[in-house]
Design a protein around this motif. Structure first.
Motif, PDB file in Angstrom:
ATOM      1  N   GLU A  88       0.857  -1.186   0.000  1.00  0.00           N
ATOM      2  CA  GLU A  88       0.000   0.000   0.000  1.00  0.00           C
ATOM      3  C   GLU A  88       0.893   1.236   0.000  1.00  0.00           C
ATOM      4  OE1 GLU A  88      -2.890   1.847   3.248  1.00  0.00           O
ATOM      5  OE2 GLU A  88      -3.714   0.027   2.338  1.00  0.00           O
ATOM      6  N   PRO A  89       1.044   1.915  -1.143  1.00  0.00           N
ATOM      7  CA  PRO A  89       1.918   3.092  -1.195  1.00  0.00           C
ATOM      8  C   PRO A  89       1.489   4.156  -0.189  1.00  0.00           C
ATOM      9  CG  PRO A  89       1.302   2.390  -3.404  1.00  0.00           C
ATOM     10  CD  PRO A  89       0.430   1.627  -2.444  1.00  0.00           C
ATOM     11  N   THR A  90       2.466   4.752   0.479  1.00  0.00           N
ATOM     12  CA  THR A  90       2.178   5.809   1.444  1.00  0.00           C
ATOM     13  C   THR A  90       2.132   7.158   0.737  1.00  0.00           C
ATOM     14  OG1 THR A  90       4.513   6.297   1.914  1.00  0.00           O
ATOM     15  CG2 THR A  90       3.482   4.505   3.170  1.00  0.00           C
ATOM     16  N   VAL A  91       1.817   8.191   1.477  1.00  0.00           N
ATOM     17  CA  VAL A  91       1.913   9.539   0.940  1.00  0.00           C
ATOM     18  C   VAL A  91       3.371   9.795   0.556  1.00  0.00           C
ATOM     19  CG1 VAL A  91      -0.011  10.435   2.274  1.00  0.00           C
ATOM     20  CG2 VAL A  91       2.271  10.447   3.264  1.00  0.00           C
ATOM     21  N   SER A  92       3.590  10.628  -0.439  1.00  0.00           N
ATOM     22  CA  SER A  92       4.940  10.922  -0.888  1.00  0.00           C
ATOM     23  C   SER A  92       5.698  11.751   0.153  1.00  0.00           C
ATOM     24  CB  SER A  92       4.908  11.678  -2.222  1.00  0.00           C
ATOM     25  OG  SER A  92       4.269  10.910  -3.215  1.00  0.00           O
ATOM     26  N   LEU A  93       6.944  11.362   0.398  1.00  0.00           N
ATOM     27  CA  LEU A  93       7.809  12.073   1.331  1.00  0.00           C
ATOM     28  C   LEU A  93       8.937  12.741   0.569  1.00  0.00           C
ATOM     29  CD1 LEU A  93       8.128   9.193   3.962  1.00  0.00           C
ATOM     30  CD2 LEU A  93       6.687  11.235   4.178  1.00  0.00           C
ATOM     31  N   ASP A  94       9.360  13.876   1.024  1.00  0.00           N
ATOM     32  CA  ASP A  94      10.499  14.519   0.393  1.00  0.00           C
ATOM     33  C   ASP A  94      11.780  13.753   0.707  1.00  0.00           C
ATOM     34  OD1 ASP A  94      11.710  16.635  -1.135  1.00  0.00           O
ATOM     35  OD2 ASP A  94      12.518  17.400   0.751  1.00  0.00           O
ATOM     36  N   HIS A  95      11.900  13.289   1.973  1.00  0.00           N
ATOM     37  CA  HIS A  95      13.093  12.600   2.420  1.00  0.00           C
ATOM     38  C   HIS A  95      12.659  11.492   3.377  1.00  0.00           C
ATOM     39  CE1 HIS A  95      17.371  12.367   2.442  1.00  0.00           C
ATOM     40  NE2 HIS A  95      17.544  12.721   3.723  1.00  0.00           N
ATOM     41  N   VAL A  96      12.974  10.243   3.063  1.00  0.00           N
ATOM     42  CA  VAL A  96      12.606   9.123   3.921  1.00  0.00           C
ATOM     43  C   VAL A  96      13.609   9.031   5.064  1.00  0.00           C
ATOM     44  CG1 VAL A  96      12.154   6.650   4.064  1.00  0.00           C
ATOM     45  CG2 VAL A  96      11.557   7.907   1.984  1.00  0.00           C
ATOM     46  N   THR A  97      13.182   9.440   6.237  1.00  0.00           N
ATOM     47  CA  THR A  97      14.015   9.410   7.432  1.00  0.00           C
ATOM     48  C   THR A  97      13.356   8.508   8.473  1.00  0.00           C
ATOM     49  OG1 THR A  97      12.887  11.287   8.443  1.00  0.00           O
ATOM     50  CG2 THR A  97      14.733  11.789   6.989  1.00  0.00           C
ATOM     51  N   SER A  98      14.069   8.214   9.553  1.00  0.00           N
ATOM     52  CA  SER A  98      13.498   7.388  10.612  1.00  0.00           C
ATOM     53  C   SER A  98      12.288   8.073  11.228  1.00  0.00           C
ATOM     54  CB  SER A  98      14.556   7.108  11.680  1.00  0.00           C
ATOM     55  OG  SER A  98      15.050   8.324  12.235  1.00  0.00           O
ATOM     56  N   HIS A  99      12.361   9.387  11.380  1.00  0.00           N
ATOM     57  CA  HIS A  99      11.238  10.140  11.950  1.00  0.00           C
ATOM     58  C   HIS A  99      10.024  10.055  11.032  1.00  0.00           C
ATOM     59  CE1 HIS A  99       8.991  13.291  13.979  1.00  0.00           C
ATOM     60  NE2 HIS A  99       8.823  13.881  12.809  1.00  0.00           N
ATOM     61  N   ALA A 100      10.240  10.227   9.716  1.00  0.00           N
ATOM     62  CA  ALA A 100       9.127  10.191   8.767  1.00  0.00           C
ATOM     63  C   ALA A 100       8.475   8.813   8.752  1.00  0.00           C
ATOM     64  CB  ALA A 100       9.613  10.571   7.375  1.00  0.00           C
ATOM     65  N   VAL A 101       9.285   7.762   8.797  1.00  0.00           N
ATOM     66  CA  VAL A 101       8.748   6.399   8.789  1.00  0.00           C
ATOM     67  C   VAL A 101       7.926   6.137  10.043  1.00  0.00           C
ATOM     68  CG1 VAL A 101       9.375   3.955   8.912  1.00  0.00           C
ATOM     69  CG2 VAL A 101      10.522   5.457   7.275  1.00  0.00           C
ATOM     70  N   ARG A 102       8.437   6.563  11.207  1.00  0.00           N
ATOM     71  CA  ARG A 102       7.687   6.369  12.454  1.00  0.00           C
ATOM     72  C   ARG A 102       6.379   7.159  12.434  1.00  0.00           C
ATOM     73  NH1 ARG A 102      12.790   6.969  14.927  1.00  0.00           N
ATOM     74  NH2 ARG A 102      12.274   9.151  15.419  1.00  0.00           N
ATOM     75  N   ASN A 103       6.429   8.376  11.899  1.00  0.00           N
ATOM     76  CA  ASN A 103       5.243   9.228  11.871  1.00  0.00           C
ATOM     77  C   ASN A 103       4.155   8.632  10.981  1.00  0.00           C
ATOM     78  OD1 ASN A 103       3.801  11.740  12.451  1.00  0.00           O
ATOM     79  ND2 ASN A 103       4.160  12.233  10.297  1.00  0.00           N
ATOM     80  N   VAL A 104       4.540   8.171   9.787  1.00  0.00           N
ATOM     81  CA  VAL A 104       3.558   7.564   8.884  1.00  0.00           C
ATOM     82  C   VAL A 104       3.027   6.258   9.461  1.00  0.00           C
ATOM     83  CG1 VAL A 104       3.234   6.527   6.607  1.00  0.00           C
ATOM     84  CG2 VAL A 104       4.534   8.648   6.820  1.00  0.00           C
ATOM     85  N   SER A 105       3.917   5.447  10.038  1.00  0.00           N
ATOM     86  CA  SER A 105       3.510   4.142  10.577  1.00  0.00           C
ATOM     87  C   SER A 105       2.528   4.292  11.724  1.00  0.00           C
ATOM     88  CB  SER A 105       4.746   3.368  11.052  1.00  0.00           C
ATOM     89  OG  SER A 105       5.633   3.120   9.976  1.00  0.00           O
ATOM     90  N   SER A 106       2.710   5.336  12.535  1.00  0.00           N
ATOM     91  CA  SER A 106       1.846   5.522  13.700  1.00  0.00           C
ATOM     92  C   SER A 106       0.415   5.881  13.326  1.00  0.00           C
ATOM     93  CB  SER A 106       2.422   6.611  14.618  1.00  0.00           C
ATOM     94  OG  SER A 106       2.399   7.879  13.965  1.00  0.00           O
ATOM     95  N   HIS A 107       0.199   6.339  12.086  1.00  0.00           N
ATOM     96  CA  HIS A 107      -1.143   6.750  11.658  1.00  0.00           C
ATOM     97  C   HIS A 107      -1.799   5.727  10.724  1.00  0.00           C
ATOM     98  CE1 HIS A 107       0.536  10.647  12.984  1.00  0.00           C
ATOM     99  NE2 HIS A 107      -0.718  10.961  13.234  1.00  0.00           N
TER     100      HIS A 107
END
Length: 327
Positions: free
Chosen positions: A38-57
Motif C-alpha cells: 500500500e503506497p504511502t503519501v509521498s515524502l520529500d526525504h525518507v528518514t526514521s522520523h518520517a517512517v515512524r510518523n507515517v507508521s503511527s497513523h
C-alpha cells in the motif's frame, strides 16, 4: 510534493495490478515474485522520523510501501535488511523484502518535468461541454455537471472570450468549428500513466474484452481512440485500442501480455484529467452501444494524437459529427 509512483515502478519494469484492498497494489517483480503493498503519501526525504510518523497513523493490514524523493543512508540499510519497503526517485530504486531493484544507470535517472502552473481542467471541460451540447447550457448546470463552482465556469467562459456567448438562456458555442480548433491547440492531453498491452486478437475484439475485464474490476472503463471513433463515425480501420480506467488493471489473464506503449496493440490509461467520466456519463456519445465511450471531443483528440497516416482524415469525420451536434 508529489512522486509519480506508477511511472517510477513502470520504469523499473515492475508490473502493477489491483490489490486485495481499496488502496493496495499487487506488484509483480521481474523475478516473477508478487507482493501486496500500500503506497504511502509521498515524502520529500525518507528518514526514521518520517517512517515512524507515517507508521503511527496507519491501520491497514497491508504492508506500506514508503515513497520518497530520497532516503537517508541509515534508513536505506534498514530497508535492505528487510525492515520496510521503500521506493525512491533519486536514485530510482525499489527495495522490497530486502531485495533491491534499480535503474541500470542510477546516475542518469531522469528528472521528470512538472507543469509550472495548474492544468486548466475546468476551462477545457467547459469548452468540451459546449462542443457536445445541442443547445444553451446554464452555468449552474455546467458547474454541477463538472463538479465545480459556478464562479469557475464563469471564469472559464470569460477566458474563452468571443468563442462563447450567453443569450440569456445559457452559454453556447458561437462557432463550434472555431471552438474545437481553439480547444485542440490549448488542451495538454489527459495526462496520467499509460500501460501497454499486446494481443493477437482483432483490435475491436481485444478492446471490448479489455473493457469488460475493467468493468469486472470496477475500473470504470471508457473506450476511446480508434475503436470509439469507429463506433461514432465509422471510417477508420482501428489499428490500436485505447481505454481510460480509474485504477491499474491486470489483463494478463485475459489473453494480453505487457508491452512497451510504442509496440502495444492496446493502451490503458489512468488520466489526470478529472472530467473525462463526468462528461462521458452526463453527455453520452451517440451510438455508444454496450461499452461506455469517452465523449466525442476526447475521442477526436485521441485520434488526432495517434499520429497514424489516416488519423487526420478520420478525425475529420468526428469533427463533422461534433459540429452537427447543435443542428
Amino acid at each position: 510534493m508529489n512522486v509519480d509512483v506508477v511511472a517510477l515502478l513502470r520504469e523499473l519494469d515492475i508490473g502493477i495490478a489491483e490489490g486485495a484492498t481499496e488502496r493496495s497494489w499487487l506488484l509483480r517483480l521481474p523475478s516473477g515474485e508478487s507482493f501486496l503493498v500500500e503506497p504511502t503519501v509521498s515524502l520529500d526525504h525518507v528518514t526514521s522520523h518520517a517512517v515512524r510518523n507515517v507508521s503511527s497513523h496507519r491501520s491497514s493490514p497491508v504492508g506500506p510501501l514508503f515513497v520518497g524523493r530520497t532516503i537517508t543512508p541509515g534508513m536505506l540499510e534498514q530497508a535492505k535488511a528487510g525492515h520496510f519497503d521503500v521506493l525512491t526517485e533519486h536514485p530510482l530504486r525499489l527495495v522490497i523484502r530486502g531485495s533491491v531493484y534499480a535503474s541500470e544507470d542510477p546516475v542518469q535517472a531522469p528528472v521528470r518535468r512538472r507543469p509550472s502552473g495548474r492544468a486548466a481542467w475546468v476551462r477545457w471541460a467547459v469548452g468540451r461541454c459546449l462542443l457536445l451540447s445541442t443547445g444553451p447550457q446554464r452555468q449552474p448546470v455546467i458547474a454541477d455537471l463538472l463538479g465545480t463552482s459556478q464562479q469557475s465556469v464563469s471564469n472559464a467562459a470569460r477566458q474563452l472570450g468571443d468563442l462563447v456567448a450567453d443569450g440569456g438562456r445559457g452559454l453556447t458555442a458561437v462557432d463550434k468549428e472555431a471552438l474545437l480548433g481553439h480547444w485542440v491547440e490549448e488542451y495538454s492531453g489527459p495526462g496520467g500513466q499509460e500501460f501497454g498491452w499486446y494481443s493477437l486478437d482483432p483490435i475491436v475484439e481485444q478492446t471490448l474484452k479489455a473493457a469488460k475485464a475493467a468493468e469486472l474490476c470496477d475500473a470504470s472503463p471508457l473506450v476511446s481512440g480508434d475503436v470509439a471513433a469507429d463506433r461514432l463515425a465509422p471510417w477508420k480501420l482501428p489499428s490500436r485500442g485505447r481505454i481510460y480506467v480509474n485504477r491499474p488493471i491486470d489483463l494478463g489473464d485475459d489473453g494480453f501480455v505487457p508491452a512497451p506503449v510504442e509496440e502495444a496493440t492496446l493502451i490503458t490509461c489512468i488520466p489526470r484529467d478529472p472530467t473525462l467520466w463526468r462528461l462521458a456519463h452526463a453527455m453520452p456519445s451517440p451510438g455508444s452501444g454496450a461499452s461506455a465511450l469517452a465523449d466525442a471531443v476526447m475521442v477526436y483528440w485521441d485520434v488526432l494524437a495517434s499520429g497514424d497516416m489516416d488519423s487526420v482524415e478520420a478525425a475529420g469525420h468526428l469533427k463533422e459529427l461534433i459540429i452537427r451536434s447543435n443542428q
